[in-house]
Design a protein around this motif. Structure first.
Motif, PDB file in Angstrom:
ATOM      1  N   ARG A  74       0.868  -1.176   0.000  1.00  0.00           N
ATOM      2  CA  ARG A  74       0.000   0.000   0.000  1.00  0.00           C
ATOM      3  C   ARG A  74       0.903   1.224   0.000  1.00  0.00           C
ATOM      4  NH1 ARG A  74      -3.942  -0.561  -2.122  1.00  0.00           N
ATOM      5  NH2 ARG A  74      -5.208   0.948  -0.978  1.00  0.00           N
ATOM      6  N   GLY A  75       0.774   2.033  -1.039  1.00  0.00           N
ATOM      7  CA  GLY A  75       1.660   3.175  -1.172  1.00  0.00           C
ATOM      8  C   GLY A  75       2.927   2.805  -1.930  1.00  0.00           C
ATOM      9  N   LYS A  76       3.784   3.765  -2.105  1.00  0.00           N
ATOM     10  CA  LYS A  76       5.020   3.582  -2.855  1.00  0.00           C
ATOM     11  C   LYS A  76       6.102   3.017  -1.943  1.00  0.00           C
ATOM     12  CE  LYS A  76       8.137   6.011  -6.026  1.00  0.00           C
ATOM     13  NZ  LYS A  76       8.472   7.312  -6.647  1.00  0.00           N
ATOM     14  N   LEU A  77       6.800   1.976  -2.455  1.00  0.00           N
ATOM     15  CA  LEU A  77       7.867   1.337  -1.698  1.00  0.00           C
ATOM     16  C   LEU A  77       9.208   1.588  -2.377  1.00  0.00           C
ATOM     17  CD1 LEU A  77       6.434  -2.202  -0.800  1.00  0.00           C
ATOM     18  CD2 LEU A  77       6.411  -0.139   0.598  1.00  0.00           C
ATOM     19  N   PRO A  78      10.274   1.777  -1.600  1.00  0.00           N
ATOM     20  CA  PRO A  78      11.618   1.860  -2.188  1.00  0.00           C
ATOM     21  C   PRO A  78      12.066   0.500  -2.712  1.00  0.00           C
ATOM     22  CG  PRO A  78      11.740   1.921   0.205  1.00  0.00           C
ATOM     23  CD  PRO A  78      10.281   1.994  -0.149  1.00  0.00           C
ATOM     24  N   GLY A  79      13.156   0.503  -3.447  1.00  0.00           N
ATOM     25  CA  GLY A  79      13.641  -0.727  -4.078  1.00  0.00           C
ATOM     26  C   GLY A  79      13.868  -1.890  -3.131  1.00  0.00           C
ATOM     27  N   PRO A  80      14.573  -1.709  -1.997  1.00  0.00           N
ATOM     28  CA  PRO A  80      14.785  -2.846  -1.089  1.00  0.00           C
ATOM     29  C   PRO A  80      13.493  -3.450  -0.547  1.00  0.00           C
ATOM     30  CG  PRO A  80      16.332  -1.074  -0.595  1.00  0.00           C
ATOM     31  CD  PRO A  80      15.358  -0.526  -1.589  1.00  0.00           C
ATOM     32  N   LEU A  81      12.504  -2.618  -0.258  1.00  0.00           N
ATOM     33  CA  LEU A  81      11.232  -3.154   0.237  1.00  0.00           C
ATOM     34  C   LEU A  81      10.465  -3.864  -0.878  1.00  0.00           C
ATOM     35  CD1 LEU A  81       9.904  -0.430   2.705  1.00  0.00           C
ATOM     36  CD2 LEU A  81      10.761  -2.706   3.235  1.00  0.00           C
ATOM     37  N   ARG A  82      10.627  -3.433  -2.126  1.00  0.00           N
ATOM     38  CA  ARG A  82      10.024  -4.158  -3.247  1.00  0.00           C
ATOM     39  C   ARG A  82      10.613  -5.559  -3.347  1.00  0.00           C
ATOM     40  NH1 ARG A  82       5.167  -2.963  -5.376  1.00  0.00           N
ATOM     41  NH2 ARG A  82       4.895  -0.697  -5.507  1.00  0.00           N
ATOM     42  N   GLN A  83      11.926  -5.655  -3.146  1.00  0.00           N
ATOM     43  CA  GLN A  83      12.563  -6.961  -3.170  1.00  0.00           C
ATOM     44  C   GLN A  83      12.129  -7.803  -1.970  1.00  0.00           C
ATOM     45  OE1 GLN A  83      14.469  -8.286  -5.643  1.00  0.00           O
ATOM     46  NE2 GLN A  83      14.276 -10.160  -4.441  1.00  0.00           N
ATOM     47  N   LEU A  84      11.934  -7.173  -0.817  1.00  0.00           N
ATOM     48  CA  LEU A  84      11.429  -7.890   0.349  1.00  0.00           C
ATOM     49  C   LEU A  84      10.030  -8.439   0.067  1.00  0.00           C
ATOM     50  CD1 LEU A  84      11.672  -8.736   3.329  1.00  0.00           C
ATOM     51  CD2 LEU A  84      10.745  -6.498   3.954  1.00  0.00           C
ATOM     52  N   GLN A  85       9.227  -7.695  -0.660  1.00  0.00           N
ATOM     53  CA  GLN A  85       7.894  -8.172  -1.029  1.00  0.00           C
ATOM     54  C   GLN A  85       7.979  -9.429  -1.878  1.00  0.00           C
ATOM     55  OE1 GLN A  85       4.673  -5.372  -2.412  1.00  0.00           O
ATOM     56  NE2 GLN A  85       4.918  -6.467  -4.331  1.00  0.00           N
ATOM     57  N   MET A  86       8.906  -9.463  -2.838  1.00  0.00           N
ATOM     58  CA  MET A  86       9.079 -10.656  -3.667  1.00  0.00           C
ATOM     59  C   MET A  86       9.621 -11.819  -2.841  1.00  0.00           C
ATOM     60  SD  MET A  86       7.878 -10.031  -6.576  1.00  0.00           S
ATOM     61  CE  MET A  86       8.393 -11.618  -7.240  1.00  0.00           C
ATOM     62  N   ASP A  87      10.500 -11.534  -1.878  1.00  0.00           N
ATOM     63  CA  ASP A  87      11.014 -12.601  -1.007  1.00  0.00           C
ATOM     64  C   ASP A  87       9.893 -13.205  -0.167  1.00  0.00           C
ATOM     65  OD1 ASP A  87      13.532 -12.169  -1.996  1.00  0.00           O
ATOM     66  OD2 ASP A  87      14.239 -11.013  -0.270  1.00  0.00           O
ATOM     67  N   LEU A  88       8.968 -12.372   0.319  1.00  0.00           N
ATOM     68  CA  LEU A  88       7.840 -12.879   1.097  1.00  0.00           C
ATOM     69  C   LEU A  88       6.901 -13.696   0.224  1.00  0.00           C
ATOM     70  CD1 LEU A  88       6.998  -9.803   3.378  1.00  0.00           C
ATOM     71  CD2 LEU A  88       8.039 -11.966   4.060  1.00  0.00           C
ATOM     72  N   ARG A  89       6.735 -13.315  -1.030  1.00  0.00           N
ATOM     73  CA  ARG A  89       5.902 -14.108  -1.934  1.00  0.00           C
ATOM     74  C   ARG A  89       6.516 -15.488  -2.160  1.00  0.00           C
ATOM     75  NH1 ARG A  89       3.939  -9.927  -6.765  1.00  0.00           N
ATOM     76  NH2 ARG A  89       2.667  -8.563  -5.426  1.00  0.00           N
ATOM     77  N   LYS A  90       7.829 -15.540  -2.343  1.00  0.00           N
ATOM     78  CA  LYS A  90       8.483 -16.839  -2.513  1.00  0.00           C
ATOM     79  C   LYS A  90       8.365 -17.666  -1.247  1.00  0.00           C
ATOM     80  CE  LYS A  90      12.215 -17.510  -4.697  1.00  0.00           C
ATOM     81  NZ  LYS A  90      13.643 -17.511  -5.126  1.00  0.00           N
ATOM     82  N   LEU A  91       8.466 -17.020  -0.095  1.00  0.00           N
ATOM     83  CA  LEU A  91       8.343 -17.734   1.170  1.00  0.00           C
ATOM     84  C   LEU A  91       6.965 -18.378   1.310  1.00  0.00           C
ATOM     85  CD1 LEU A  91       9.615 -16.574   4.608  1.00  0.00           C
ATOM     86  CD2 LEU A  91       7.233 -17.233   4.419  1.00  0.00           C
ATOM     87  N   MET A  92       5.922 -17.692   0.817  1.00  0.00           N
ATOM     88  CA  MET A  92       4.562 -18.190   0.968  1.00  0.00           C
ATOM     89  C   MET A  92       4.181 -19.223  -0.099  1.00  0.00           C
ATOM     90  SD  MET A  92       3.605 -16.615   3.673  1.00  0.00           S
ATOM     91  CE  MET A  92       1.888 -17.112   3.666  1.00  0.00           C
TER      92      MET A  92
END
Length: 345
Positions: free
Chosen positions: A40-58
């Motif tokens: 929700r809202g704009k994320l910086p690059g590292p947090l975008r990568q954290l989002q992809m890491d959480l998707r892989k985790l799930m």
């Protein structure tokens, strides 16, 4: 005169259809939890990568290729979540002070609000290791979940325990296959600092008393280079290639009930090895809301809202519903365009 060529009849080709995931576990008969991980809202690059890491985790029960657009609101995700059987939302956001993670149960809550004190990406964890391990089938099955330190009796910790226990599929220890247990998610609560350590590990087993050279020989199916050795026994006993399991204590070993690969055989001792694959998070629970990112506050760390237990929150919600029963609210039309989900996920 025009020549008429022989037209070959095209054979029937069966269309390839994507295999849809079942919403019910065929072993336990319970509904399989699924998730959306979005921001929700704009994320910086590292947090975008954290989002992809959480998707892989799930994985595998999440939308890895979920497409987001700025005009999408929470109601858009709810409209898609219902038909797809999605049960949980993991929502990342960023303010000027810190990033936040919300874990919500759909469609009516509750919602856990975490402040991300520290985090490390999966790529950072891999770069810090001498031999990173990530087999291609590592994310084929959901991870196991282990919770530690949450048994203090506090209401908000009980809700946290229930939330994370239900975010991954339950397992039946009588029918589960050892080959499907390849990952583990560990959450450890520190009652002194009130912080939660979130870790993600891969699981591998190594037979006790077998040298690393022999394990590699059996697993890789390759003939070793023996030109520089006097005898084949030198290949086994050569210094510097001792077993990595020799120093393990009895608590780190298990007796296998069935064969697991070519090296780990049934009725033999194997050492359990955990290797971190990331991401790594340090979380602080700051608020628990009764509804989906809204509603009464069940718990607040900073005391900005009046703390109340779950029963009193339910009672207050019922009173508010009765008092507003005669009032009509115009919710407006919902526009869920722009939200795309790959059905293969």
């Amino acid at each position: 005169m025009a020549r008429i060529g022989n037209k070959k009849k095209k054979g029937f080709v069966k269309p390839i259809t994507a295999k849809k995931q079942s919403n019910v576990d065929h072993v336990t008969g319970e509904k399989i939890p699924k998730s959306f991980v979005f921001s929700r809202g704009k994320l910086p690059g590292p947090l975008r990568q954290l989002q992809m890491d959480l998707r892989k985790l799930m994985l595998p029960y999440t939308a890895l290729n979920l497409k987001e657009k700025r005009r999408n609101n929470l109601k858009d995700y709810l409209n898609v979540a219902g038909p797809m059987g999605v049960t949980h939302f993991l929502i990342l956001s960023k303010t000027e002070s810190a990033p936040y993670l919300r874990v919500a149960r759909t469609p009516q809550g509750p919602t856990l609000n975490f402040k991300i004190q520290e985090y490390s990406l999966a790529v950072d964890v891999a770069q810090s290791q001498l031999r990173p391990r990530c087999p291609k089938d590592l994310f084929k099955n959901p991870p196991l979940i282990v919770l530690s330190g949450f048994g203090t009796g506090d209401q908000h910790l009980k809700l946290t325990t229930i939330m994370f226990q239900n975010i991954f599929p339950a397992i039946d220890i009588n029918t589960v296959k050892l080959s499907s247990c390849q990952r583990i998610v560990l959450l450890n609560y520190n009652k002194d600092t009130k912080l939660i350590d979130f870790r993600h590990y891969s699981i591998r087993l190594q037979p006790v008393g077998v040298t690393r050279r022999l394990r590699k020989f059996v697993q890789n199916h390759q003939v070793p280079d023996l030109r520089s050795l006097q005898d084949v026994s030198d290949f086994v006993t050569k210094a510097g290639y001792g077993s990595e399991s020799e120093a393990d204590d009895e608590a780190a070993t298990v007796m296998l009930a069935s064969d697991l690969g070519r090296v780990n055989q049934a009725s033999t001792k194997s050492a359990v090895k955990l290797q971190e694959i990331g991401p790594r998070l340090t979380l602080q629970l700051i608020k628990v809301e009764e509804g989906l990112c809204s509603g009464g506050v069940i718990f607040s760390e900073y005391g900005g809202e009046k703390k109340q237990d779950y029963k009193s929150a339910q009672k207050k919600k019922q009173e508010d519903t009765d008092s507003d029963h005669d009032e009509d609210e115009d919710m407006g039309e919902d526009d869920s365009e722009g939200l795309e989900v790959d059905e293969k996920d």
